[in-house]
Motif scaffolding. Structure first.
Motif, PDB file in Angstrom:
ATOM      1  N   LEU A 179      59.249   8.912-166.314  1.00  0.00           N
ATOM      2  CA  LEU A 179      58.113   8.203-165.724  1.00  0.00           C
ATOM      3  C   LEU A 179      56.865   8.389-166.583  1.00  0.00           C
ATOM      4  O   LEU A 179      56.084   7.455-166.780  1.00  0.00           O
ATOM      5  N   THR A 180      56.675   9.616-167.088  1.00  0.00           N
ATOM      6  CA  THR A 180      55.522   9.871-167.949  1.00  0.00           C
ATOM      7  C   THR A 180      55.578   8.985-169.195  1.00  0.00           C
ATOM      8  O   THR A 180      54.562   8.414-169.617  1.00  0.00           O
TER       9      THR A 180
ATOM     10  N   LEU B 188      48.581   6.625-169.508  1.00  0.00           N
ATOM     11  CA  LEU B 188      48.491   7.979-170.051  1.00  0.00           C
ATOM     12  C   LEU B 188      48.528   7.878-171.567  1.00  0.00           C
ATOM     13  O   LEU B 188      49.013   6.894-172.130  1.00  0.00           O
ATOM     14  N   VAL B 189      48.037   8.906-172.229  1.00  0.00           N
ATOM     15  CA  VAL B 189      48.046   8.904-173.692  1.00  0.00           C
ATOM     16  C   VAL B 189      48.191  10.344-174.176  1.00  0.00           C
ATOM     17  O   VAL B 189      47.735  11.285-173.521  1.00  0.00           O
TER      18      VAL B 189
ATOM     19  N   VAL C  87      48.809  15.644-172.508  1.00  0.00           N
ATOM     20  CA  VAL C  87      48.723  14.323-171.882  1.00  0.00           C
ATOM     21  C   VAL C  87      47.339  14.141-171.266  1.00  0.00           C
ATOM     22  O   VAL C  87      46.855  15.013-170.533  1.00  0.00           O
ATOM     23  N   ALA C  88      46.702  13.012-171.565  1.00  0.00           N
ATOM     24  CA  ALA C  88      45.387  12.682-171.001  1.00  0.00           C
ATOM     25  C   ALA C  88      45.491  11.370-170.226  1.00  0.00           C
ATOM     26  O   ALA C  88      46.378  10.547-170.480  1.00  0.00           O
TER      27      ALA C  88
ATOM     28  N   LEU D 118      54.342   4.174-159.318  1.00  0.00           N
ATOM     29  CA  LEU D 118      55.500   4.840-159.920  1.00  0.00           C
ATOM     30  C   LEU D 118      56.803   4.272-159.367  1.00  0.00           C
ATOM     31  O   LEU D 118      57.789   4.106-160.092  1.00  0.00           O
ATOM     32  N   LEU D 119      56.797   3.930-158.081  1.00  0.00           N
ATOM     33  CA  LEU D 119      57.997   3.341-157.481  1.00  0.00           C
ATOM     34  C   LEU D 119      58.308   1.979-158.097  1.00  0.00           C
ATOM     35  O   LEU D 119      59.475   1.634-158.313  1.00  0.00           O
ATOM     36  N   THR D 120      57.266   1.205-158.425  1.00  0.00           N
ATOM     37  CA  THR D 120      57.507  -0.092-159.073  1.00  0.00           C
ATOM     38  C   THR D 120      58.063   0.109-160.482  1.00  0.00           C
ATOM     39  O   THR D 120      58.892  -0.683-160.938  1.00  0.00           O
TER      40      THR D 120
END
Length: 763
Positions: A692-693, A702-703, A715-716, A752-754
């Motif tokens: 997911l990340t 995220l980056v 991770v930012a 996240l579910l999508t």
């Protein structure tokens, strides 16, 4: 002009002596030759080196292979030189003059393959060389070393990324390892910054290896008996400490068993002499710490014994995997003692391998090391299939029966221990989940100990309720509950046993706990022992005679050439000669592992020996059906399906969707744990938060940012991520260190579910 695929097949045959690629190799080679990054997880003996050596010989430019150990490089370069390929290595064993000459020859086109230690990548001389030649591929061998979650993390491997970034043109990057969990695989891809890599996991199973856990009263005598029964076979015995190596080697020598030893406390010349004694078959047995073995391509190791339990399944599987690299039957025996756990806890606590890490990183890595130690300990207690236990650890799931481990060859009685399990769980709960296993068992047995009185455990309502039970028996039940995840243990110095939510199903009588206990079947185990130490399942007595003649010829030639015997021909090649009985050059080139260059160097010598033994008569020196068996092995089972069938990828079923509830602000691991608890674990894999990340990074929420303080990527959250409901919070570790954690609110969880819905489950 021939295409690259055809050229790779020609190289495979003429140089390496193989008619076709093994399972998984061809796809990796094709993808690399097409210019794509690749990561391959292939078990020891599966032929990882072919996957990068063949493309390296097809490419016009130079391939750099980053390797962690000097012995590994020397072995690989020696093997390449033996098939007519000029290669070089750059490491601390060379003088400055030798390094300069090697780089000079590489610039002139003499070397297409260069092995290099990671510490050498950023030296001025090597950087100058790399920036002024055509580097087509950088291969990272033993790639798990780059991951902080890998069992053998090496900070020096972090130099690889900055080295690649300083090259004028980005080369193809390929990464290979034999042991990596899904988390480690994701970390390798992230840290190396692989670009849409081709991924292949050929499976972790090595069906030729037999697994067994023993708990002997006297480990030394157990080993003496075992080794004497196999006096003509090569074996490795691993110990956890240098002191244990010294004492065991001395003991074996006194018992008349010539034994080499190897550990980091010896001088370099002493280690080299010991290693050569073993590799050149001057001594059949070596006792060593885990400092020995990585990159030692000795194919005829028939057994690996662990005198002490290793710190992790990864470490154990990697070391045990040094047995049977030729595909023939081999044994992996672990001698367990309760002291092993305490030794490993001490080694984790006092180890210096993570000294280069900052305190927070070191704490995280140590926590992971303790988790690994638990999994390793449970391996020693399980009564289920040992092979299945290892494969499940790496994400493969099968039928739970292999018929080639002690547990599968042992007859068990099944006992219902549900009532005892209830008492254990209830006792833990009533005590406030504040104690370790020994206190809980002492309470149930009604022991009169000052520690129980001091902690008011004598007033626990379960005090003495199981006074009639044996302590070892109760420990077996507790260990089963831990293995099956009804209970868990903390990573504290004094490990505390906790009750997991899954235990509610025991207390509510939804399930029964059935424990297996071995029957007393001495006759059966003796039969199995004889079956396992049978000399050959392929060659007849005459076939074995010829094999011994060829082996002696190989040893003699190896002494003349000053190289390990297996580099001339492996045992597998010698066995194939005994089966096919080649009398001509054309027939010899049909033998597995015999290419044009090796034939020109050694072929006639071995043909003459075969002709002399047989008198030119084509005899059958193998058992009926054995030739088909050996040929199937040589074909690398490319079309055979493994009996270890993987579960389907995680996906949202109707049942899972109905069970999802708002969680408030949680970390990705808490969110994923909630979803994993709702799945059917018998048919569906766990969802990994790293997946997911990675998807959130692709979507721009995220980056990765390089943290100068920590010396690694962190991770930012981007502005888009903040709008979605993703944020960071400050946390304090158990040792008082401050760190950031990414948090997801209910809206972000919905997104996240999508993302999960978009995933296409692999078949």
């Amino acid at each position: 002009m021939i295409n690259k695929h055809t050229e790779s097949l020609q190289i495979l045959k003429t140089i390496f002596g193989y008619d076709e690629f093994r399972q998984g190799q061809e796809k990796v080679v094709e993808q690399i030759l097409s210019g794509r990054d690749a990561i391959a997880i292939m078990p020891t003996g599966a032929g990882k080196s072919i996957c990068y050596q063949v493309p390296a010989l097809v490419f016009e430019g130079i391939t750099i292979i980053i390797s962690p150990l000097i012995s590994l490089m020397k072995d690989q370069v020696a093997a390449l030189n033996e098939v007519g390929v000029h290669a070089a290595y750059i490491n601390s064993s060379l003088t400055a003059r030798q390094i300069s000459l090697a780089l000079q020859y590489a610039k002139q086109g003499k070397y297409k393959i260069i092995y290099v230690a990671p510490e050498r990548l950023e030296t001025e001389e090597f950087l100058d060389f790399a920036c002024n030649v055509d580097i087509r591929m950088v291969t990272v061998d033993e790639a798990h070393c780059i991951s902080q979650w890998g069992q053998d993390f090496r900070p020096s491997y972090l130099k690889i990324v900055s080295f690649i970034e300083r090259l004028p043109n980005r080369p193809i990057i390929s990464a290979f390892t034999a042991t990596a969990t899904q988390e480690v695989i994701e970390d390798i891809c992230c840290v190396l910054r692989l670009n849409n890599p081709f991924r292949v996991i050929t499976g972790y199973d090595r069906s030729n290896l037999y697994y067994e856990v023993r708990t002997p009263r006297n480990k030394d005598e157990e080993i003496v008996d075992y080794v004497k029964e196999r006096s003509s076979q090569c074996g490795i015995i691993y110990c956890s400490t240098r002191k244990a190596v010294d004492e065991l080697q001395e003991f074996l020598e006194k018992k008349g068993i010539p034994t080499a030893k190897y550990h980091a406390g010896m001088t370099e010349s002493e280690r080299n002499n010991s290693q050569e004694d073993f590799i050149y078959d001057r001594k059949q047995v070596i006792v060593a710490t885990n400092a020995f073995g990585m990159g030692i391509d000795k194919s005829n190791v028939r057994y690996v014994i662990h005198y002490n339990m290793p710190k992790s399944i990864e470490e154990y599987y990697q070391e045990a995997g040094r047995a049977g690299r030729d595909g023939e039957a081999a044994e992996c025996i672990l001698l367990y003692g309760a002291r092993d756990v305490r030794i490993n806890q001490f080694l984790i606590e006092k180890g210096h391998e993570h000294d280069e890490l900052d305190p927070l990183q070191r704490e995280i890595v140590m926590d992971r090391d303790n988790e690994r130690l638990k999994d390793m300990t449970y391996y020693c207690f399980t009564k289920d299939c040992l092979r299945e236990y290892i494969l499940r650890y790496f994400g493969e799931y099968g039928q739970g029966y292999c018929d080639n481990c002690l547990n599968c060859q042992t007859e068990f009685n099944e006992q219902d221990v549900t009532d005892i399990s209830k008492d254990i769980i209830a006792c833990i709960k009533e005590s406030g989940q504040r104690f370790g296993i020994n206190v809980i068992i002492a309470t149930l047995m009604g022991r009169k100990l000052s520690k129980l009185s001091a902690n008011n455990m004598i007033n626990n309502s379960y005090y003495g309720k199981r006074s009639s039970e044996n302590e070892a028996y109760l420990k077996h039940v507790v260990n089963k509950l831990i293995i099956d995840e009804y209970l868990s243990q903390t990573n504290d110095k004094y490990s505390i046993v906790k009750v997991n939510r899954l235990a509610n199903s025991i207390m509510s009588d939804e399930i029964k706990i059935i424990m297996k206990l071995p029957k007393k079947t001495q006759e059966k185990s003796t039969t199995n022992e004889k079956k396992r130490i049978r000399k050959s399942e392929v060659l007849t007595s005459k076939g074995l005679e010829l094999f011994d003649i060829l082996r002696e010829l190989r040893t003699s030639k190896a002494k003349e050439e000053g190289m390990p015997p297996y580099i001339i021909f492996t045992d597998k090649s010698l066995i194939d000669m005994c089966i096919k009985l080649p009398f001509t050059k054309a027939e010899m080139l049909m033998v597995n592992g015999v290419g044009e260059y090796k034939y020109e160097k050694y072929g006639q010598l071995f043909l003459d020996a075969i002709l002399e033994y047989t008198g030119g008569d084509k005899q059958i020196l193998y058992y009926e059906g054995a030739r088909e068996k050996i040929e199937q092995r040589f074909e690398r089972t490319s079309t055979r399906k493994s009996k270890y069938i993987k579960k389907v990828e995680f996906h949202l079923t109707d049942d899972i969707k109905q069970g999802i509830r708002p969680l408030g602000k949680v970390s990705i691991s808490q969110f994923v744990d909630h979803l994993n608890d709702l799945r059917d674990e018998s048919t569906m894999k766990r969802l990994a938060g790293s997946h997911l990340t990675a998807m959130l990074k692709e979507e721009g929420y995220l980056v990765d940012e390089f943290n100068q303080l920590l010396g690694r990527n962190t991770v930012a959250v981007t502005k888009e991520g903040e709008l979605l409901g993703i944020s960071t919070e400050k946390r304090i570790s158990k040792k008082g260190n401050e760190y950031d954690i990414v948090i997801y609110d209910d809206n972000a969880q919905g997104f996240l579910l999508t993302l999960i819905e978009r995933r296409k489950p692999s078949r």
